[in-house]
Design a protein around this motif. Structure first.
Motif, PDB file in Angstrom:
ATOM      1  N   ASP A   1       5.424  11.725  -8.930  1.00  0.00           N
ATOM      2  CA  ASP A   1       5.974  10.521  -9.012  1.00  0.00           C
ATOM      3  C   ASP A   1       7.424  10.431  -8.864  1.00  0.00           C
ATOM      4  OD1 ASP A   1       3.251   9.221  -9.343  1.00  0.00           O
ATOM      5  OD2 ASP A   1       3.248  10.287 -11.269  1.00  0.00           O
TER       6      ASP A   1
ATOM      7  N   ASP B   1      -1.601   9.140  -0.130  1.00  0.00           N
ATOM      8  CA  ASP B   1      -0.698   7.778  -0.244  1.00  0.00           C
ATOM      9  C   ASP B   1       0.576   7.988  -1.023  1.00  0.00           C
ATOM     10  OD1 ASP B   1       0.082   5.343   0.014  1.00  0.00           O
ATOM     11  OD2 ASP B   1      -1.078   4.300  -1.235  1.00  0.00           O
TER      12      ASP B   1
ATOM     13  N   LYS C   1       3.653   7.949  -2.995  1.00  0.00           N
ATOM     14  CA  LYS C   1       4.740   6.741  -3.398  1.00  0.00           C
ATOM     15  C   LYS C   1       5.809   7.341  -4.149  1.00  0.00           C
ATOM     16  CE  LYS C   1       1.049   2.954  -3.760  1.00  0.00           C
ATOM     17  NZ  LYS C   1      -0.343   3.485  -4.149  1.00  0.00           N
TER      18      LYS C   1
END
Lengths: 337, 273
Positions: A68, A180, A182
């Protein structure tokens, strides 16, 4: 530095992502994969910490594998490891991010750096974990073999944060890239005086890579069942025929028969080859911890109660001195065909 | 030069008993020996003293009988040693051990170089050395293979890293972790064994001798990590045990190896047949 023990203020699973010449060390991604699993259980974010020089592509790779937030300390003085500047960056990261748990690879760098940081934060550090799990209350369950004996210990750090542990390469699986990604990359810097080091690197010699049993496809492990040093030549013949490398248990290193680099186990290397054939190895936890991730384990031991049979996929309860010559005979004709 | 070696007494066997209540090691009644990795640290310390002069002392933390480990070091040539021992220290984990050692070393005076072995054979963590260095606020280097140069205020050392070897200049005082293949430890000296008595060369330090005498800062209660449970490793129940005599077992093993692609040329032979 005082550790705040109010656990709610500490959030996230962090990975110290070691780099080598700017590239990620394999163990870093293995730890990231485990951190993602643990974080999912308690719904925490996953952080990665990168300390090095010209490590931009490593930071991007960590994002692509699902981190993250990636904190990057990129300075020329981080090109080679020295304990104090690295510990300064590591501490800066902890003070800013306040992660609940931190995973560090058990490399020679990790073994040197993690204890320094753990002592600075007066917190626990569990070495060489082989299993990690997490409780709802964010306590990290750190499982490792204990006392070099036939026992595993589950260790927690209930009153302190961050919880710190080290894990060897090849203990956790290499993860797949995130579908995906991010995550974001956060670049940090430190004041010059924080980078002061009382250890100065004069030069670093890359060693020619000799055989590393950690990277071999087939291994033959020998233990105390080998009666004398000269018998090892028989095992070497078998190695040649199976395109294998030889490795051993701790007593054989202590006897001076093998270099420590050939030793499998808690105080040696962790291996996970496609095939490991153990000959006269009893299978103490000390040893099996270093090889139980192997895809196929074949054990030869004359003692039917030997604990090696508890983890073997195929077991031969008989004298290795009978089996090995027979096996060599059946393998030999192929070379001659 | 004032040199110190940190040593530890470890069980002489891997068959040790665990206290089911605390999850810590039962040390009573177990034959003990000096941690084998410490021999390399002692050797490097003695070789350094041989080169530049000075004294080598050693320090250990443990029960009173750990004095025997100090004696083993003294027989090798160490001048004297100290046992840091108190009931309050029992059950310490890596951090609590490092804190106690740092407190004890602080009490002993100033040292130019502190040596440690690579790890112990009972704890197997290798973490105490760097933690002690941090708590003493001195630099450390792990996996040292040799000391090249000693000058005023610094030493140049060689250290093994995973795929490289580094030459490092380290400011003294410093802590050096010694690699297990750094040297060949010398044998105990028969004369020293005969002439030196424990009371003359071993002293003891207890809680009240330390700068921090707060009992709650030591031992099991001050250890950040706790052993929550101990258990036997899981077994693989799906294993196949080969039966028969040696020939039959060797044949069965050959077949398994061939079927799984570990026999080179096996495919060729199959097509030939």
């Amino acid at each position: 530095m005082k550790t705040d023990n109010s656990h709610d203020l500490w959030r996230g699973i962090a990975v110290f992502a070691q780099t080598q010449n700017g590239d990620l060390h394999d163990v870093s991604l293995e730890l990231l994969g485990k951190a993602l699993e643990l974080a999912r259980v308690i719904n925490h974010p996953v952080y990665a910490l990168v300390i090095g020089y010209n490590v931009g592509r490593s930071a991007e790779k960590l994002v692509s594998y699902g981190a993250d937030k990636v904190y990057v300390y990129d300075e020329p003085c981080f090109e080679h490891y020295t304990p104090e500047p690295y510990a300064a960056a590591f501490s800066d990261f902890i003070n800013e991010v306040r992660p609940s748990s931190i995973l560090v690879g058990t490399t020679s760098l990790g073994r040197s750096l993690a204890p320094r940081v753990a002592a600075r934060f007066k917190t626990g550090l569990t070495a060489d974990c082989t299993l990690l799990d997490i409780k709802e209350n964010t306590d990290l369950m750190q499982i490792r073999p204990a006392y070099g004996g036939n026992i595993m210990a589950q260790i927690i750090t209930p009153r302190h944060r961050p919880q710190m542990c080290t894990v060897r390469q090849k203990v956790f699986k290499y993860p797949k890239p995130a579908r995906d990604p991010k995550g974001e990359i956060i670049t940090k810097s430190l004041p010059a005086q924080a980078l002061h080091s009382r250890v100065e690197v004069l030069d670093v010699l890359e060693r020619p890579r000799d055989v590393d049993i950690m990277h071999e496809r087939v291994l033959i492990a020998v233990g105390k069942g080998i009666k004398s040093e000269k018998d090892i030549s028989l095992i070497r013949d078998l190695c040649t025929l199976l395109d294998a490398q030889i490795c051993c248990t701790r007593p054989l290193v202590e006897q001076g028969w093998f270099d420590a680099k050939r030793q499998v186990g808690v105080s040696g290397r962790t291996v996970a080859p496609e095939l490991i054939l153990t000959l006269g190895v009893s299978g103490s936890v000390q040893f099996t911890t270093g090889m139980r991730g192997s895809a196929c384990i074949v054990a030869v031991n004359s003692d039917p109660a030997a604990p090696i049979f508890d983890i073997a996929h195929y077991g031969l309860c008989c004298d290795l001195y009978e089996i090995v010559p027979l096996l060599i005979d059946s393998l030999k004709p192929h070379g001659a065909v | 030069m004032d040199i110190l070696v940190c040593i530890k007494q470890v069980p002489g066997t891997s068959r040790v008993e665990i206290d089911p209540e605390t999850g810590t090691l039962k040390r009573d009644g177990v034959r003990a020996k000096l941690n084998p990795y410490d021999l390399n640290a002692i050797e490097m310390a003695l070789a350094l003293r041989d080169r530049v002069g000075g004294t080598v002392r050693c320090v250990t933390m443990g029960p009173p009988q750990a004095a025997q480990a100090v004696m083993d070091a003294v027989y090798m040539g160490v001048d004297s040693g100290v046992v840091i021992s108190d009931r309050a220290f029992a059950g310490a984990d890596v951090y609590a051990t490092s804190y106690t050692l740092a407190q004890g070393i602080g009490r002993l005076g100033a040292f130019d170089v502190i040596f440690c072995g690579k790890q112990t054979t009972d704890g197997d963590t290798g973490q105490v050395g760097p933690e002690v260095a941090e708590l003493l606020d001195i630099p450390h280097v792990a996996n040292v293979t040799r000391i090249d140069e000693i000058a005023a205020g610094y030493c140049d050392v060689c250290a093994n890293q995973d795929d490289s070897e580094a030459r490092l200049r380290v400011k003294m005082p410093c802590l050096l972790g010694v690699d297990s293949d750094a040297n060949t430890p010398r044998q105990p000296d028969a004369g020293r064994k005969e002439n030196l008595a424990q009371d003359d060369v071993v002293s003891k330090i207890a809680l009240n001798d330390l700068a921090d005498t707060d009992e709650s800062h030591y031992g099991l209660g001050a250890s950040p990590t706790q052993v929550e449970r101990i258990f036997a490793p899981e077994k693989n129940t799906a294993r196949e045990m080969f039966e028969g005599n040696a020939e039959q077992m060797a044949e069965a093993l050959y077949r398994v190896l061939a079927e799984n692609g570990f026999v080179s040329g096996e495919e060729t032979r199959k097509t030939d047949q």
